[in-house]
Design an enzyme around this catalytic site. Structure first.
Site, PDB file in Angstrom:
ATOM      1  N   GLU A   1     119.269  47.074  94.450  1.00 33.37           N
ATOM      2  CA  GLU A   1     120.158  47.259  93.310  1.00 33.37           C
ATOM      3  C   GLU A   1     119.277  47.523  92.091  1.00 33.37           C
ATOM      4  OE1 GLU A   1     122.815  44.024  92.298  1.00 33.37           O
ATOM      5  OE2 GLU A   1     123.625  45.184  90.614  1.00 33.37           O
TER       6      GLU A   1
ATOM      7  N   ARG B   1     113.903  35.467 104.015  1.00 33.52           N
ATOM      8  CA  ARG B   1     113.320  36.049 102.816  1.00 33.52           C
ATOM      9  C   ARG B   1     111.945  35.443 102.573  1.00 33.52           C
ATOM     10  NH1 ARG B   1     116.677  36.369  98.830  1.00 33.52           N
ATOM     11  NH2 ARG B   1     115.241  36.040  97.128  1.00 33.52           N
TER      12      ARG B   1
ATOM     13  N   LYS C   1     115.486  37.948  90.895  1.00 36.81           N
ATOM     14  CA  LYS C   1     115.574  38.937  89.819  1.00 36.81           C
ATOM     15  C   LYS C   1     116.159  38.321  88.555  1.00 36.81           C
ATOM     16  CE  LYS C   1     116.797  42.822  92.294  1.00 36.81           C
ATOM     17  NZ  LYS C   1     117.626  44.010  92.422  1.00 36.81           N
TER      18      LYS C   1
HETATM   19  P1  ATP Z   1     120.098  40.409  93.566  1.00 42.85           P
HETATM   20  O1  ATP Z   1     120.940  40.922  94.705  1.00 42.85           O
HETATM   21  O2  ATP Z   1     120.378  39.028  93.167  1.00 42.85           O
HETATM   22  O3  ATP Z   1     120.018  41.349  92.426  1.00 42.85           O
HETATM   23  P2  ATP Z   1     117.963  40.822  95.373  1.00 42.85           P
HETATM   24  O4  ATP Z   1     116.576  40.311  95.265  1.00 42.85           O
HETATM   25  O5  ATP Z   1     118.746  40.545  96.600  1.00 42.85           O
HETATM   26  O6  ATP Z   1     118.642  40.314  94.087  1.00 42.85           O
HETATM   27  P3  ATP Z   1     118.328  43.608  95.940  1.00 42.85           P
HETATM   28  O7  ATP Z   1     117.979  44.760  95.093  1.00 42.85           O
HETATM   29  O8  ATP Z   1     119.725  43.462  96.398  1.00 42.85           O
HETATM   30  O9  ATP Z   1     117.895  42.366  95.105  1.00 42.85           O
HETATM   31  O10 ATP Z   1     117.330  43.556  97.172  1.00 42.85           O
HETATM   32  C1  ATP Z   1     117.073  44.663  97.987  1.00 42.85           C
HETATM   33  C2  ATP Z   1     116.689  44.200  99.361  1.00 42.85           C
HETATM   34  O11 ATP Z   1     115.544  43.356  99.305  1.00 42.85           O
HETATM   35  C3  ATP Z   1     117.784  43.388 100.006  1.00 42.85           C
HETATM   36  O12 ATP Z   1     117.980  43.894 101.337  1.00 42.85           O
HETATM   37  C4  ATP Z   1     117.269  41.999 100.032  1.00 42.85           C
HETATM   38  O13 ATP Z   1     117.732  41.309 101.169  1.00 42.85           O
HETATM   39  C5  ATP Z   1     115.750  42.192 100.064  1.00 42.85           C
HETATM   40  N1  ATP Z   1     115.077  41.050  99.443  1.00 42.85           N
HETATM   41  C6  ATP Z   1     115.325  40.519  98.239  1.00 42.85           C
HETATM   42  N2  ATP Z   1     114.544  39.442  98.019  1.00 42.85           N
HETATM   43  C7  ATP Z   1     113.774  39.288  99.111  1.00 42.85           C
HETATM   44  C8  ATP Z   1     112.759  38.349  99.499  1.00 42.85           C
HETATM   45  N3  ATP Z   1     112.380  37.352  98.709  1.00 42.85           N
HETATM   46  N4  ATP Z   1     112.181  38.503 100.722  1.00 42.85           N
HETATM   47  C9  ATP Z   1     112.560  39.516 101.521  1.00 42.85           C
HETATM   48  N5  ATP Z   1     113.496  40.422 101.225  1.00 42.85           N
HETATM   49  C10 ATP Z   1     114.116  40.325 100.036  1.00 42.85           C
END
Ligand code: ATP
Ligand code: MG
Length: 560
Positions: free
Chosen positions: A38, A264, A274
């Protein structure tokens, strides 16, 4: 060794096993994965794990990996983030080729499918407020309550939904919900929201839309449109999988991808959220998204961490099904391992103390030879200048040393790296009693650092000639948080007040200034450094990526 590491060592993990089995069973013509960020912030090293997994699988199995922006909430998303994410994925070493997509590419199709759901009695417009929706959702132990708007007729729903789209209602006035089961044991199936009203300018679709799909609605359908075979996400989406499948089973989608969840990445001393990273930036706790203390990809790059080190770290931690916290030391190990192998050695004095070598002829100087890499003779040597006035590291001198201090002190002899043995004869102080200069003598017979009579010294110190050394600013970093497990809710309390130290009066050898912008270097005995973009031609700025191992300290004190 943990189970995770054993898995990584074998180069396999449960997701790769699933992909392999599916390909062997001819379930798919080829594997197609996606990384779906995102664009509401910069990527962090947790995302790097997901990137390496999705792009890595595509590479290893001869498939494709799409980069798809999940741009479904214009209230939080910006073009700056879209650009930064592309830059960071490329820097990590991955390439989506022609497969760059946006969920917003599918807004028309998603809207049409939402109308299909309404016509099939599987979705309805709910006029309840956000708070009422939340309150009537129930809890883990109690079922939810049906909305008073749940049994609206198809025509009324279609009419309201179209008027939502046309922008007739203010933010939050209504939502479109799936009509599933308010008593489901899985809260995600209690009539989840599919569309909400957001009046905001979208980076790509401008003002065309007043309603935007939820993550749950947009994600699976986007996967299906793109023919994703394995939709890999983090464990918190495990409970969303029944909804992912519910929607795909009921819509006329061109394919039905399967969702798989992995753990994760969590790191000690680090918050990979984020929301927190955004607050660190907005609250001015750091200089920006690319502050070298940030766990963002842009931050670690600016800090001087090579992409190779990050990839190696991710390979080592592996992919598992249960959450755990990885020791930051593991990442540091990978960074040192790569930098030790790849960086040229240079001399820099971080906190200079002037030394006058009294018996060195005034007005003269000479050229000595310094080696560029101790383990790689092909890296060659470079000339360094030696003269009557030099700088040494302030920490390498103690006027009144404890027993175990082997470096310079009054009357003591030490080796200057690549140069001579020197002995401290006199300490010069200013009016307030600070040491401002040392008067030393050198032994001309020890040129190159060896005494012909075989006498030994216990320390070898770095130095720079005052004549040729250039001034520089050096920034030293420590962990952003002093708590090994900082809390996201109250992160400000866990911030490390000493995470940045700026040395404005450092000195560097000319070969450092002449070196290229982006290439990291080892400053002998001090660690690995890289030039910071804040540098100007008049004033170079360097970031310390990471210090050296403690073993080096032992080496220079002679206790091998
Ligand atoms: P948010 O959704 O709260 O904005 P997010 O970290 O999930 O935060 P995304 O942009 O949705 O942000 O993440 C993109 C991809 O990265 C998703 O598939 C998510 O599962 C993966 N991802 C996010 N944080 C981690 C992490 N700490 N370790 C591994 N994969 C992650
Ligand atoms: Mg997310």
């Amino acid at each position: 060794m943990t189970a995770e590491l054993e898995q990584a060592d074998a180069g396999r993990d449960f997701i790769r096993d699933i992909v392999q089995a599916d390909l062997e069973a001819n379930k798919h013509a080829g594997v197609v994965t996606r990384f779906p960020p995102e664009p509401n912030g910069y990527l962090h090293i947790g995302h790097a794990k997901s990137i390496a997994l999705n792009f890595g699988i595509a590479q290893e199995f001869g498939g494709k990996c799409h980069l798809r922006f999940d741009d479904t909430n214009p209230a939080r998303e910006e073009q700056e983030y879209i650009d930064a994410i592309q830059r960071d994925v490329r820097w990590l070493g991955f390439d989506w080729g022609e497969n760059l997509f946006y969920a917003s590419d599918y807004f028309d199709q998603l809207f049409a499918w939402a109308e299909d759901l309404i016509r099939a009695g599987l979705a309805y417009v709910d006029d309840q407020s956000q708070d009422d929706i939340r309150l009537s959702r129930g809890t883990l132990t109690e079922p939810g309550k049906n909305s008073p708007f749940r049994d609206r007729g198809v025509e009324e729903n279609l009419d309201l939904f179209r008027r939502m789209k046309a922008g007739e209602f203010p933010n939050g006035a209504r939502v479109l919900r799936a009509r599933i089961d308010m008593a489901s044991g899985n809260i995600n199936l209690r009539d989840p929201v599919l569309y909400r009203i957001i009046h905001a300018e979208h980076p790509r679709t401008g003002k065309a839309w007043s309603i935007y799909p939820s993550y749950d609605y947009a994600h699976g359908q986007s996967d299906a449109i793109e023919g994703i075979t394995h939709s890999i996400c983090t464990l918190e989406f495990e409970d969303h999988r029944p909804l992912y499948d519910w929607l795909l089973d009921r819509l006329p989608v061109p394919s039905h991808p399967r969702q798989y969840e992995f753990a994760r990445l969590n790191l000690t001393y680090t918050l990979l959220s984020k929301r927190v990273l955004t607050e660190l930036v907005r609250g001015g706790h750091v200089s920006g998204w690319d502050d070298p203390r940030m766990p963002t990809i842009a931050g670690v790059r600016r800090r001087g961490v090579p992409a190779e080190a990050l990839r190696e770290f991710i390979r080592r931690i592996g992919v598992a099904k249960s959450n755990s916290v990885v020791d930051l030391g593991m990442l540091e190990f990978c960074i040192r391992e790569v930098l030790n192998r790849t960086t040229p050695r240079r001399l820099a004095v971080l906190r200079p103390l002037k030394v006058v070598i009294e018996n060195y002829p005034e007005g003269e100087s000479e050229e000595l030879e310094a080696i560029n890499h101790p383990d790689d003779p092909s890296a060659g040597t470079r000339p360094i200048r030696f003269g009557r006035e030099i700088y040494i590291e302030r920490d390498d001198f103690m006027e009144d040393p404890p027993k175990k201090f082997f470096r310079l002190s009054p009357g003591k002899e030490v080796r200057l790296r690549y140069a001579y043995f020197i002995t401290c004869r006199e300490v010069v102080k200013n009016a307030s009693g600070d040491v401002v200069e040392l008067r030393c003598t050198y032994d001309p017979a020890t040129r190159g650092g060896h005494a012909p009579d075989g006498r030994k010294v216990k320390a070898t110190m770095h130095w720079l000639s005052a004549e040729t050394a250039q001034p520089a600013e050096i920034r030293l970093y420590e962990q952003l948080f002093s708590n090994p497990s900082p809390t996201a809710a109250n992160f400000a309390a866990d911030l490390n007040p000493n995470s940045l130290e700026v040395l404005r009066d450092a000195r560097i050898e000319p070969a450092i200034a002449a070196g290229s912008d982006a290439a990291p270097m080892q400053f002998e005995r001090q660690g690995y450094f890289v030039r910071d973009p804040d540098s100007t031609p008049e004033r170079l700025v360097f970031n310390r990526t990471i210090g050296l191992r403690d073993t080096f300290a032992k080496e220079v004190t002679g206790k091998k």
